[in-house]
Design a protein around this motif. Sequence first.
Motif, PDB file in Angstrom:
ATOM      1  N   SER A  19       0.752  -1.153   0.063  1.00 38.54           N
ATOM      2  CA  SER A  19      -0.053   0.059   0.053  1.00 38.54           C
ATOM      3  C   SER A  19       0.757   1.366  -0.032  1.00 38.54           C
ATOM      4  O   SER A  19       0.635   2.159  -0.903  1.00 38.54           O
ATOM      5  N   ALA A  20       1.869   1.125   0.951  1.00 42.12           N
ATOM      6  CA  ALA A  20       2.917   2.441   0.785  1.00 42.12           C
ATOM      7  C   ALA A  20       3.564   2.540  -0.482  1.00 42.12           C
ATOM      8  O   ALA A  20       3.697   3.826  -0.799  1.00 42.12           O
ATOM      9  N   ALA A  21       3.867   1.335  -1.062  1.00 45.00           N
ATOM     10  CA  ALA A  21       4.499   1.478  -2.321  1.00 45.00           C
ATOM     11  C   ALA A  21       3.923   2.120  -3.424  1.00 45.00           C
ATOM     12  O   ALA A  21       4.119   3.022  -4.212  1.00 45.00           O
ATOM     13  N   ILE A  22       2.415   1.825  -3.487  1.00 44.17           N
ATOM     14  CA  ILE A  22       1.760   2.397  -4.406  1.00 44.17           C
ATOM     15  C   ILE A  22       1.544   3.822  -4.487  1.00 44.17           C
ATOM     16  O   ILE A  22       1.723   4.432  -5.437  1.00 44.17           O
ATOM     17  N   LEU A  23       1.113   4.268  -3.024  1.00 42.18           N
ATOM     18  CA  LEU A  23       0.853   5.605  -3.075  1.00 42.18           C
ATOM     19  C   LEU A  23       2.126   6.680  -3.255  1.00 42.18           C
ATOM     20  O   LEU A  23       2.074   7.726  -3.483  1.00 42.18           O
ATOM     21  N   LEU A  24       3.237   6.041  -2.448  1.00 42.09           N
ATOM     22  CA  LEU A  24       4.339   6.793  -2.638  1.00 42.09           C
ATOM     23  C   LEU A  24       4.916   6.941  -4.043  1.00 42.09           C
ATOM     24  O   LEU A  24       5.359   8.024  -4.645  1.00 42.09           O
TER      25      LEU A  24
END
Length: 376
Positions: A19-24
């Motif tokens: 989730s963090a990878a997608i948004l960042l």
Amino acid sequence: MTLPAQKILIIGGGFTGMSAAILLKQLGADVELVEIDPNWRTDGAGITVSGPSLRAIEAIGVLPQFKAQGAITEGVKIFNAEGMQIKEIQTPAVPNSSIVGGGGIMRPVLARILGEATKAQGVDVHLGVTFTRIKEIDEQVHVTFSDGRSGQYDLVLGTDGVFSQVRQALFEDAPTPQYTGQGVWRAVIPRGDVSCAMQYLGPKGKVGFTPVSDTEMYLYYTEARPTMDKFFEAHELVPHLSSLLEQFSAPEVVKIREGLGASSQIIYRPLEGMLMPRPWYKGRVLLMGDCVHATTPHLASGAGMGHEDAVVLADEFKNGGTVHEVIERFQNRRWERCRMIVTNSGRLGEIEKTGGPKEEHMQIMGISMAGLLAPI
């Protein structure tokens, strides 16, 4: 947009890390993700996803895939052991989202959705790899990897789960996960004509059912066990779960119990939890998700808290400032919400385990759900 950190390493490819990878990556950061499992697997049966957790999934951008491959329903029906309905809990609209109700999905399906979105964003993913050394030098985090590579990063996110190696490496005095005295049984069964989530309250515990697709739902039963040293052989799974369900005479539960078999994907897992005191970071290394706030499933918010972590971190990136300002704001926004979930879930488990006051159980559920509906 000038970002507080441009080159970011994420250690751990679970729900929080993806989730963090997608948004960042969407914000324009150069994101690298390493995952120790070469097959990038997620074990488990179904997962109940609360409305507020679906709000985070919508913010991550994968709600259409969730709707297509999972299930979103409204309301929870409560029955006694004999099958008489005693209550129906409404699931209100979730503020700041399009969500009404709650959801369910198979864990491997949700992992696949997030994995595909991670790759589609162009995140640099390395499987079968973990770190061997993390050291901050001159405002850069120097990391060496198990495949012989090394790199320098503006920010490192530890998202490697409840038994986090990042946490262990950087925080020698951090708490460790503690067994709660309960274990959860899960199984996958035909959905039939079930239209919403359901729970049956028995004399020794409750059994719940959550739709996870158009054709399947998953069963969960939380069992009190004084020690966590009991693991079950494959041939023991059906007989033991069947014996736990004998306390329910409701025709629907009897039919489900009689239908349990090798295809039911029965699993048992001891429940552990932990809440790491602040700080959740050391220098430019930040811990997120189950690394710092692993919760039991009593409020259906374990994975959701990790999704929310990613949403809040991306939000604070947009707000600007230095890396340390972003990390501090992230931690302060997340602390009380995550503390509430871990603490209240633990107390609900204690009440169930000891036969404590049902009035307190209901009160905690109400307070918690109201808190979850608040903005993140």
